[in-house]
Scaffold this motif. Structure first.
Motif, PDB file in Angstrom:
ATOM      1  N   VAL A 213       0.864  -1.224   0.067  1.00 17.88           N
ATOM      2  CA  VAL A 213       0.137  -0.049   0.013  1.00 17.88           C
ATOM      3  C   VAL A 213       0.912   1.198  -0.230  1.00 17.88           C
ATOM      4  O   VAL A 213       1.640   1.521   0.916  1.00 17.88           O
ATOM      5  CB  VAL A 213      -0.951   0.106   1.221  1.00 17.88           C
ATOM      6  N   THR A 217      -1.638   6.702  -0.750  1.00 23.67           N
ATOM      7  CA  THR A 217      -3.108   6.297  -1.155  1.00 23.67           C
ATOM      8  C   THR A 217      -4.325   6.857  -0.294  1.00 23.67           C
ATOM      9  O   THR A 217      -4.019   7.040   1.069  1.00 23.67           O
ATOM     10  CB  THR A 217      -3.229   4.673  -0.765  1.00 23.67           C
ATOM     11  N   VAL A 245      -9.286   2.099   2.800  1.00 26.67           N
ATOM     12  CA  VAL A 245      -8.473   2.127   1.823  1.00 26.67           C
ATOM     13  C   VAL A 245      -8.477   1.517   0.492  1.00 26.67           C
ATOM     14  O   VAL A 245      -8.353   0.018   0.844  1.00 26.67           O
ATOM     15  CB  VAL A 245      -6.864   1.999   2.209  1.00 26.67           C
ATOM     16  N   VAL A 247      -7.216  -0.584  -2.665  1.00 23.66           N
ATOM     17  CA  VAL A 247      -6.140  -1.011  -3.602  1.00 23.66           C
ATOM     18  C   VAL A 247      -6.374  -1.923  -4.663  1.00 23.66           C
ATOM     19  O   VAL A 247      -7.540  -2.663  -4.462  1.00 23.66           O
ATOM     20  CB  VAL A 247      -4.752  -1.446  -2.467  1.00 23.66           C
TER      21      VAL A 247
END
Length: 431
Positions: A213, A217, A245, A247
């Motif tokens: 990550v 981000t 978050v 991804v």
């Protein structure tokens, strides 16, 4: 799991690298050290890293294809100890935690794209990283099964939510390797797998998954710093929050659901490299103690000639030599049997973390008032190594695991036919 064969340098090449590293640390790095308790200036660190590249000692553990020296794991110890002779040496040589452990794992299980985008810049010292696993109570700490951070399928990607703490180096990190709990087939701990993602995580087991990550981000937030007694690690040990978050699927490191297995790939060697680096610092403390003992006169003799001082010195030699031996044995085992090596790394971590502290504490004691002042770096060395008995699993947690393994191994041996000593004759009242 991808595997990279050992570099297989000839022993003479390993020794030559150790000698060059020793000279570089003592002639270039030690004179550039900040005063005890002060952080290494980033510009100075960059200059020293450039000098390390020019000297051919940069990133000793990294494969040559990524700009390192290509040492196989079983040869790391002597070079890492030389790096650790200075508290800033490992950072200068780019073999400092958590980057070193992250590089090792990326090299073993990363995809070609992940190695290009993350390992390459990390190995070159262009960026830094962190490993986000520990959590506030009741989350994961000594007990990884308490992992509370979750990752849930979101179309072809994932949504990560959780709170991490003691995320070493996070303040300056470019990316984190995040451990999150996931359900069967990548469902996370909430809901069912997204039908659109069918086939991308086929038969993934429930458990934990590692994600790469980038810290930039959206949803990644650096929280409150945690002020600790150690100060040489750039970026400290802050809290880090992952607030939904998102991804992509390509962020999964290794395979979904196998995070705990991969954690052992990282943690076994990472525990051991901590031992190597700190043993190097113990050797530095030993030299300071010996120099004082050989030059300081009291009661008509040098300290080195007095029995009480000789006991401090002898006990420190014993601690250093036994630590060196168990590190070497564990490194050789890790190179051929990761599971057995990881188990032995618990023994090494307990012994070395306690032994290193004892050596430095004895050096403080023998150096008297100077030992506890900032005229010598010994008091700061104590601050640096004291957390090692807690970081990477506390001494008590490792002892619990060591005892359980010993009892389990003995039960298996008895079941396989070895004599059961519990029925051995007890000699009471006999002559």
């Amino acid at each position: 799991m991808n595997s990279v064969p050992p570099a297989g340098l000839h022993p003479s090449s390993v020794e030559e690298l150790r000698v060059r590293t020793r000279a570089f640390i003592r002639e270039i790095v030690v004179p550039a050290e900040p005063r005890p308790g002060q952080a290494l200036n980033l510009a100075v660190r960059r200059e020293l890293q450039a000098a390390a590249r020019d000297a051919g000692v940069f990133a000793p553990h990294v494969p040559e294809e990524f700009g390192g020296q290509g040492l196989a794991l079983e040869h790391w110890s002597t070079v890492f100890q030389e790096a650790g002779y200075s508290p800033i040496g490992p950072a200068v040589l780019n073999c400092m935690a958590p980057d070193e452990g992250n590089m090792h794992m990326l090299n073993l299980i990363g995809t070609d794209a992940q190695k290009r985008d993350f390992l390459g810049p990390l190995a070159a010292g262009e960026i830094s990283s962190c490993f986000a696993m520990s959590e506030p109570h009741p989350g994961a700490g000594s007990d990884p099964d308490a992992l509370a951070t979750t990752a849930v399928r979101d179309g072809s990607g994932w949504l990560i939510t959780g709170h991490k703490r003691f995320t070493s180096g996070a303040t300056f990190a470019s990316f984190a390797i995040v451990m999150a709990r996931t359900g069967a087939d990548g469902a996370g701990t909430e809901g069912a797998p997204d039908p659109a993602a069918a086939g991308t995580a086929a038969s993934a087991p429930a458990g934990a998954t590692m994600f790469l990550v980038p810290m930039a981000t959206p949803g990644v937030r650096i929280g409150n710093p945690i002020h600790t007694v150690d100060s040489y690690l750039p970026g400290g040990h802050p809290n880090v929050h992952f607030d939904g978050v998102r991804v992509p699927g390509s962020a999964v490191l290794g395979e979904a659901g196998l995070g705990f297995k991969y954690a052992q790939v990282r943690l076994g060697p990472a525990r051991l490299t901590h031992c190597m680096r700190w043993l190097g610092l113990a050797r530095r403390a030993m030299d300071i103690m010996l120099d004082r003992a050989n030059t300081r006169e009291i009661f008509g003799a040098h300290l080195s000639q007095l029995g009480i001082a000789q006991d401090l010195i002898a006990q420190s030699v014993i601690d250093i030599e036994t630590s060196d031996a168990i590190i070497a044995k564990c490194a050789a085992l890790l190179a051929v049997d990761a599971k057995a090596g990881s188990a032995l790394s618990s023994v090494a971590k307990v012994h070395v973390s306690e032994a290193v502290y004892r050596v430095i504490d004895r050096a403080v004691q023998l150096c008297g008032g100077d030992g506890v002042s900032d005229g010598l770096p010994l008091a700061q060395y104590l601050n640096e190594v004291r957390p090692f008995r807690i970081y990477d699993g506390s001494t008590e947690t490792h002892k619990w695991a060591i005892a359980r393994r010993a009892a389990s191994e003995r039960r298996r041996a008895v079941a396989a036919g070895e004599p059961f000593q519990g029925t051995a004759r007890i000699y009471e009242g006999e002559r």
